[in-house]
Scaffold this motif. Structure first.
Motif, short mmCIF file in Angstrom:
data_model
loop_
_atom_site.label_atom_id
_atom_site.label_comp_id
_atom_site.label_asym_id
_atom_site.label_seq_id
_atom_site.Cartn_x
_atom_site.Cartn_y
_atom_site.Cartn_z
N UNK A 4 0.83 -1.19 0.00
CA UNK A 4 0.00 0.00 0.00
C UNK A 4 0.87 1.25 0.00
N UNK A 5 0.60 2.21 -0.89
CA UNK A 5 1.35 3.46 -0.95
C UNK A 5 0.73 4.47 0.03
N UNK A 6 1.57 5.12 0.82
CA UNK A 6 1.12 6.11 1.80
C UNK A 6 0.43 7.27 1.09
N UNK A 7 1.04 7.75 0.00
CA UNK A 7 0.49 8.85 -0.79
C UNK A 7 0.49 8.45 -2.26
N UNK A 8 -0.20 9.25 -3.05
CA UNK A 8 -0.12 9.09 -4.50
C UNK A 8 0.28 10.43 -5.10
N UNK A 9 0.79 10.40 -6.31
CA UNK A 9 1.20 11.62 -7.02
C UNK A 9 0.39 11.76 -8.29
N UNK A 10 -0.03 12.98 -8.58
CA UNK A 10 -0.65 13.23 -9.87
C UNK A 10 0.45 13.26 -10.92
N UNK A 11 0.06 13.18 -12.18
CA UNK A 11 1.03 13.24 -13.27
C UNK A 11 1.82 14.55 -13.23
N UNK A 12 1.13 15.67 -12.95
CA UNK A 12 1.80 16.98 -12.89
C UNK A 12 2.77 17.07 -11.70
N UNK A 13 2.39 16.48 -10.58
CA UNK A 13 3.29 16.48 -9.42
C UNK A 13 4.54 15.68 -9.71
N UNK A 14 4.38 14.54 -10.36
CA UNK A 14 5.53 13.71 -10.72
C UNK A 14 6.45 14.48 -11.66
N UNK A 15 5.87 15.18 -12.63
CA UNK A 15 6.68 15.97 -13.57
C UNK A 15 7.44 17.06 -12.84
N UNK A 16 6.81 17.72 -11.87
CA UNK A 16 7.47 18.79 -11.11
C UNK A 16 8.60 18.23 -10.25
N UNK A 17 8.38 17.10 -9.62
CA UNK A 17 9.43 16.48 -8.81
C UNK A 17 10.63 16.15 -9.71
N UNK A 18 10.38 15.60 -10.88
CA UNK A 18 11.48 15.29 -11.82
C UNK A 18 12.22 16.56 -12.21
N UNK A 19 11.50 17.65 -12.47
CA UNK A 19 12.15 18.94 -12.82
C UNK A 19 13.07 19.41 -11.70
N UNK A 20 12.59 19.35 -10.48
CA UNK A 20 13.39 19.79 -9.32
C UNK A 20 14.63 18.93 -9.18
N UNK A 21 14.45 17.62 -9.24
CA UNK A 21 15.57 16.69 -9.05
C UNK A 21 16.60 16.83 -10.18
N UNK A 22 16.13 17.02 -11.40
CA UNK A 22 17.04 17.13 -12.54
C UNK A 22 17.96 18.35 -12.47
N UNK A 23 17.56 19.37 -11.72
CA UNK A 23 18.39 20.58 -11.62
C UNK A 23 19.31 20.56 -10.41
N UNK A 24 19.24 19.51 -9.59
CA UNK A 24 20.07 19.42 -8.38
C UNK A 24 21.01 18.24 -8.51
N UNK A 25 22.28 18.51 -8.44
CA UNK A 25 23.27 17.45 -8.56
C UNK A 25 23.14 16.45 -7.41
N UNK A 26 23.16 15.21 -7.71
CA UNK A 26 23.11 14.07 -6.78
C UNK A 26 21.77 13.90 -6.06
N UNK A 27 20.75 14.68 -6.42
CA UNK A 27 19.43 14.48 -5.81
C UNK A 27 18.75 13.28 -6.45
N UNK A 28 18.08 12.50 -5.62
CA UNK A 28 17.38 11.31 -6.11
C UNK A 28 15.86 11.46 -6.03
N UNK A 29 15.39 12.45 -5.29
CA UNK A 29 13.96 12.68 -5.11
C UNK A 29 13.73 13.68 -4.02
N UNK A 30 12.51 13.69 -3.48
CA UNK A 30 12.19 14.58 -2.36
C UNK A 30 11.68 13.76 -1.18
#
Length: 84
Positions: A4-30
């Motif tokens: 069971x997943x504690x939370x779910x992400x919308x498609x737009x939220x997932x895209x925003x998380x990827x944008x944030x992570x892609x601009x930070x060196x060595x970040x894997x997620x939030x």
């Protein structure tokens, strides 16, 4: 049987998380957490994850990784994370 997943992400939220992570060196997620404060007694925190903590719950969608701190899981259970 799936876990069971504690939370779910919308498609737009997932895209925003990827944008944030892609601009930070060595970040894997939030990581979502809580701290004492605010009018309701708790405030939510969002931090970059470079090294996941073993006890955190992990949620992934479309290549976006979100970890939830154990102390925040009860407060976030069933939440859908979106982005506007």
């Amino acid at each position: 049987m799936g876990r069971f997943a504690v939370i779910s992400l919308t498609e737009r939220a997932a895209a925003r998380v990827r944008e944030i992570v892609d601009t930070r060196e060595s970040a894997r997620g939030i990581r979502l957490g809580i701290k004492k404060g605010g009018c309701a007694g708790m405030e939510y925190t969002i931090d970059l994850v470079t090294e996941p903590k073993p006890r955190d719950d992990h949620v992934s969608r479309d290549g976006a990784d979100v970890w939830v701190a154990p102390e925040a899981a009860l407060f976030l259970l069933g939440t859908e994370m979106g982005f506007e």
